[in-house]
Design an enzyme around this catalytic site. Structure first.
Site, PDB file in Angstrom:
ATOM      1  N   GLY A  85       0.325 -55.630 -24.887  1.00 24.09           N
ATOM      2  CA  GLY A  85      -0.625 -56.147 -25.877  1.00 24.09           C
ATOM      3  C   GLY A  85      -0.803 -55.087 -26.949  1.00 24.09           C
ATOM      4  O   GLY A  85      -1.012 -53.911 -26.630  1.00 24.09           O
ATOM      5  N   LYS A  86      -0.702 -55.491 -28.215  1.00 25.68           N
ATOM      6  CA  LYS A  86      -0.692 -54.490 -29.287  1.00 25.68           C
ATOM      7  C   LYS A  86      -1.964 -53.643 -29.295  1.00 25.68           C
ATOM      8  O   LYS A  86      -1.906 -52.415 -29.371  1.00 25.68           O
ATOM      9  CB  LYS A  86      -0.475 -55.175 -30.635  1.00 25.68           C
ATOM     10  CG  LYS A  86       0.891 -55.817 -30.748  1.00 25.68           C
ATOM     11  CD  LYS A  86       1.121 -56.438 -32.096  1.00 25.68           C
ATOM     12  CE  LYS A  86       2.364 -57.323 -32.086  1.00 25.68           C
ATOM     13  NZ  LYS A  86       3.612 -56.643 -31.693  1.00 25.68           N
ATOM     14  N   GLY A  87      -3.128 -54.293 -29.242  1.00 24.10           N
ATOM     15  CA  GLY A  87      -4.378 -53.530 -29.303  1.00 24.10           C
ATOM     16  C   GLY A  87      -4.510 -52.575 -28.131  1.00 24.10           C
ATOM     17  O   GLY A  87      -4.887 -51.408 -28.292  1.00 24.10           O
ATOM     18  N   ASN A 133      -2.060 -51.342 -26.243  1.00 22.99           N
ATOM     19  CA  ASN A 133      -1.074 -50.250 -26.369  1.00 22.99           C
ATOM     20  C   ASN A 133      -1.580 -49.186 -27.349  1.00 22.99           C
ATOM     21  O   ASN A 133      -1.417 -47.977 -27.122  1.00 22.99           O
ATOM     22  CB  ASN A 133       0.264 -50.784 -26.890  1.00 22.99           C
ATOM     23  CG  ASN A 133       0.957 -51.719 -25.920  1.00 22.99           C
ATOM     24  OD1 ASN A 133       0.663 -51.715 -24.731  1.00 22.99           O
ATOM     25  ND2 ASN A 133       1.866 -52.532 -26.424  1.00 22.99           N
ATOM     26  N   THR A 167      10.204 -51.434 -28.075  1.00 25.82           N
ATOM     27  CA  THR A 167       8.982 -52.229 -27.945  1.00 25.82           C
ATOM     28  C   THR A 167       7.768 -51.303 -27.895  1.00 25.82           C
ATOM     29  O   THR A 167       7.751 -50.360 -27.111  1.00 25.82           O
ATOM     30  CB  THR A 167       8.992 -53.072 -26.644  1.00 25.82           C
ATOM     31  OG1 THR A 167      10.315 -53.482 -26.365  1.00 25.82           O
ATOM     32  CG2 THR A 167       8.070 -54.269 -26.763  1.00 25.82           C
ATOM     33  N   GLY A 223       5.586 -49.441 -32.856  1.00 26.12           N
ATOM     34  CA  GLY A 223       4.560 -49.610 -33.894  1.00 26.12           C
ATOM     35  C   GLY A 223       3.173 -49.314 -33.345  1.00 26.12           C
ATOM     36  O   GLY A 223       2.321 -48.732 -34.031  1.00 26.12           O
ATOM     37  N   ASP A 224       2.942 -49.718 -32.111  1.00 25.36           N
ATOM     38  CA  ASP A 224       1.637 -49.443 -31.484  1.00 25.36           C
ATOM     39  C   ASP A 224       1.448 -47.944 -31.282  1.00 25.36           C
ATOM     40  O   ASP A 224       0.349 -47.413 -31.481  1.00 25.36           O
ATOM     41  CB  ASP A 224       1.538 -50.171 -30.137  1.00 25.36           C
ATOM     42  CG  ASP A 224       1.678 -51.671 -30.295  1.00 25.36           C
ATOM     43  OD1 ASP A 224       1.332 -52.190 -31.370  1.00 25.36           O
ATOM     44  OD2 ASP A 224       2.155 -52.324 -29.347  1.00 25.36           O
ATOM     45  N   SER A 260       7.762 -42.372 -27.776  1.00 23.70           N
ATOM     46  CA  SER A 260       7.612 -43.629 -27.008  1.00 23.70           C
ATOM     47  C   SER A 260       8.940 -44.375 -26.888  1.00 23.70           C
ATOM     48  O   SER A 260       9.198 -45.011 -25.866  1.00 23.70           O
ATOM     49  CB  SER A 260       6.541 -44.519 -27.633  1.00 23.70           C
ATOM     50  OG  SER A 260       7.044 -45.192 -28.763  1.00 23.70           O
TER      51      SER A 260
HETATM   52  O1  RIB Z   1       3.881 -54.334 -29.907  1.00 25.35           O
HETATM   53  C1  RIB Z   1       4.405 -54.560 -28.617  1.00 25.35           C
HETATM   54  C2  RIB Z   1       3.534 -55.519 -27.881  1.00 25.35           C
HETATM   55  O2  RIB Z   1       3.583 -56.766 -28.529  1.00 25.35           O
HETATM   56  C3  RIB Z   1       3.983 -55.783 -26.463  1.00 25.35           C
HETATM   57  O3  RIB Z   1       3.332 -54.929 -25.542  1.00 25.35           O
HETATM   58  C4  RIB Z   1       3.671 -57.242 -26.265  1.00 25.35           C
HETATM   59  O4  RIB Z   1       2.670 -57.428 -25.331  1.00 25.35           O
HETATM   60  C5  RIB Z   1       3.255 -57.766 -27.624  1.00 25.35           C
HETATM   61  O5  RIB Z   1       1.913 -57.960 -27.708  1.00 25.35           O
END
Ligand code: RIB
Length: 302
Positions: free
Chosen positions: A39-41, A43, A246, A249-250, A280
């Site tokens: 989940g972006k937030g 992470n 993946t 960006g977070d 990361s």
């Molecule tokens: O930015 C990566 C995230 O996007 C992943 O962890 C996935 O859950 C999506 O929300």
């Protein structure tokens, strides 16, 4: 230590590595599977806390095993949760396809309970938002919640960051509530209509975002680094072979927010964001791939 409040989504990432995507109607054999926190937030909150900020996460969860994964993840990273657990829905999940050769991904997110966040949930956390040095949100939870929270933060003089991911059409006036907006190239094109391939494109897109009211646009450009408006391209920091992009960006947003909250300049904060992302991508997964402060400082030679 700066205080960062993040509004966003937790989902359980179900990640499949394979040589290619299946076509519609086709079954292929994958190379591996992993379940982990995402989940972006969430992470971004994990990255932010590992870099050293007093980090608070506003979200909504179900009452299930994935909610326990969220709470355990936040506890381990040192993120303070502000997340109601409701019985009407489930904690979200994401399907992530990771291409074996490149580490690149394609994702479907089902936010579940977090898709039910509304302006009343934000009002209930208004004092928390007002108390932050930096407020961060993305676009995985409903737009009215993000817009309302940005408005509260802006009115209280809190520094605001919008990571406009996934790409979406924004309500009028939203960008004008943002001190920083951090799209990648795709999200930037969705906001400005400008395809970003070169630094010159990024400069034009940043000017367009400024016209729409953004204080300082920052365009993340993958392996090239991040374009910081008023400065230029800040180069990516390579920490090793790329395993999975993946969550890169977070990582950038979490590192950037933490650094900004502790008083670093925008340029220093972007460099810390780039280093956080650079580490990361050398590890699998999203939240589990986030480095700590010591690793980032070692990479930057600080
Ligand atoms: O930015 C990566 C995230 O996007 C992943 O962890 C996935 O859950 C999506 O929300």
């Amino acid at each position: 230590m700066g205080k960062v409040v993040i509004l966003g989504v937790f989902v359980a990432d179900t990640s499949y590595r394979a040589d290619r995507m299946p076509r519609m109607g086709e079954t292929i054999l994958g190379n591996s599977f992993a379940l982990g926190p995402g989940g972006k937030g969430s992470n971004q909150a994990v990255a932010c806390a590992r870099i050293g900020a007093d980090t608070h996460m506003i979200s909504k969860l179900g009452q299930d095993d994935f909610a326990k994964l969220a709470l355990d993840t936040w506890a381990e990273a040192g993120v303070t949760p502000h997340a109601d657990q409701i019985s009407e829905s489930y904690t979200g999940a994401a399907y992530i396809f990771v291409e074996e050769s490149s580490g690149d991904n394609a994702i479907i997110v089902a936010p579940g309970a977090a898709a039910l966040m509304d302006t009343a949930d934000i009002d209930a956390r208004a004092e928390l938002i007002k108390s932050a040095d930096v407020f961060v949100t993305q676009l995985e939870q409903p737009m009215p919640a993000a817009l309302h929270a940005l408005g509260i933060a802006r009115a209280a003089g809190v520094t605001t960051i919008l990571n406009p991911a996934p790409a979406a059409t924004l309500p009028e006036g939203m960008l004008a509530l943002c001190d920083y907006v951090t799209p990648n190239e795709t999200e930037c094109e969705a906001l400005t209509g400008i395809s970003v391939e070169t630094e010159a494109d990024a400069e034009r897109a940043a000017a367009a975002l400024r016209t729409l009211g953004v204080g300082t646009p920052i365009i993340t450009m993958g392996e090239r680094g991040a374009y910081l408006d008023g400065h230029g391209l800040v180069p990516a920091v390579k920490a090793g072979p790329v395993v999975e992009t993946t969550g890169a960006g977070d990582a950038f947003n979490g590192g950037f927010a933490a650094a900004l909250a502790e008083g670093k300049s925008p340029l220093e904060a972007v460099q810390i964001g780039c280093a956080t992302a650079g580490i990361s991508v050398t590890r699998p997964g999203t939240a589990p791939s986030m480095p700590d402060r010591r690793e980032v400082e070692a990479l930057l030679g600080a």
